[in-house]
Design a protein around this motif. Structure first.
Motif, PDB file in Angstrom:
ATOM      1  N   TRP A   4       0.828  -1.200   0.000  1.00 29.42           N
ATOM      2  CA  TRP A   4       0.000   0.000   0.000  1.00 29.42           C
ATOM      3  C   TRP A   4       0.870   1.261   0.000  1.00 29.42           C
ATOM      4  N   LEU A   5       1.919   1.290   0.804  1.00 26.83           N
ATOM      5  CA  LEU A   5       2.808   2.446   0.820  1.00 26.83           C
ATOM      6  C   LEU A   5       3.559   2.604  -0.503  1.00 26.83           C
ATOM      7  N   LEU A   6       3.936   1.493  -1.119  1.00 25.93           N
ATOM      8  CA  LEU A   6       4.587   1.551  -2.423  1.00 25.93           C
ATOM      9  C   LEU A   6       3.656   2.149  -3.471  1.00 25.93           C
ATOM     10  N   ILE A   7       2.402   1.741  -3.456  1.00 26.85           N
ATOM     11  CA  ILE A   7       1.413   2.291  -4.394  1.00 26.85           C
ATOM     12  C   ILE A   7       1.235   3.788  -4.165  1.00 26.85           C
ATOM     13  N   LEU A   8       1.166   4.210  -2.906  1.00 28.75           N
ATOM     14  CA  LEU A   8       1.021   5.638  -2.604  1.00 28.75           C
ATOM     15  C   LEU A   8       2.247   6.430  -3.050  1.00 28.75           C
ATOM     16  N   HIS A   9       3.435   5.884  -2.844  1.00 28.11           N
ATOM     17  CA  HIS A   9       4.651   6.564  -3.280  1.00 28.11           C
ATOM     18  C   HIS A   9       4.669   6.713  -4.804  1.00 28.11           C
ATOM     19  N   LEU A  10       4.331   5.663  -5.518  1.00 29.15           N
ATOM     20  CA  LEU A  10       4.317   5.735  -6.978  1.00 29.15           C
ATOM     21  C   LEU A  10       3.252   6.701  -7.477  1.00 29.15           C
ATOM     22  N   LEU A  11       2.083   6.691  -6.842  1.00 32.69           N
ATOM     23  CA  LEU A  11       1.021   7.614  -7.226  1.00 32.69           C
ATOM     24  C   LEU A  11       1.452   9.062  -7.002  1.00 32.69           C
ATOM     25  N   ASN A  12       2.062   9.341  -5.866  1.00 27.86           N
ATOM     26  CA  ASN A  12       2.520  10.699  -5.587  1.00 27.86           C
ATOM     27  C   ASN A  12       3.671  11.108  -6.497  1.00 27.86           C
ATOM     28  N   PHE A  13       4.448  10.141  -6.984  1.00 29.63           N
ATOM     29  CA  PHE A  13       5.525  10.451  -7.913  1.00 29.63           C
ATOM     30  C   PHE A  13       4.978  10.898  -9.262  1.00 29.63           C
ATOM     31  N   VAL A  14       3.962  10.208  -9.772  1.00 28.46           N
ATOM     32  CA  VAL A  14       3.433  10.525 -11.107  1.00 28.46           C
ATOM     33  C   VAL A  14       2.285  11.531 -11.073  1.00 28.46           C
ATOM     34  N   LEU A  15       1.819  11.920  -9.913  1.00 29.69           N
ATOM     35  CA  LEU A  15       0.682  12.833  -9.811  1.00 29.69           C
ATOM     36  C   LEU A  15       0.888  14.168 -10.527  1.00 29.69           C
ATOM     37  N   PRO A  16       2.052  14.816 -10.444  1.00 31.91           N
ATOM     38  CA  PRO A  16       2.210  16.067 -11.219  1.00 31.91           C
ATOM     39  C   PRO A  16       2.054  15.860 -12.724  1.00 31.91           C
TER      40      PRO A  16
END
Length: 91
Positions: A4-16
């Motif tokens: 779950w934390l990995l998914i959140l990190h990846l999502l926050n990385f590509v969000l911009p």
């Protein structure tokens, strides 16, 4: 790190990049008028180009979140929108 934390990190990385992909077709229509490629295709191009810029910034600079990476993201998105509107042929 949990999945779950990995998914959140990846999502926050590509969000911009994803936010730029959603907003740039509207900005292009506002600045350059209607026309150009279909909106879905422009969003896909912006998303792909944006993620590639963010990955390149991560690889070249060693960590993410540097302002120069975000500057490159904006420049690439604006250039891509101009190209998809065929800005060179406008008078």
């Amino acid at each position: 790190m949990t999945v779950w934390l990995l998914i959140l990190h990846l999502l926050n990385f590509v969000l911009p990049a994803l936010a730029m992909a959603v907003l740039m077709p509207w900005a292009g229509r506002w600045v350059m008028g209607s026309g150009g490629w279909p909106v879905r295709r422009r969003r896909a191009v912006h998303a792909l180009a944006g993620v590639l810029v963010l990955v390149a910034g991560l690889v070249l600079q060693g960590h993410d979140g540097k302002m120069s990476t975000y500057m490159a993201l904006v420049l690439v998105a604006a250039t891509a929108e101009w190209a998809m509107h065929r800005g060179w042929s406008r008078k």
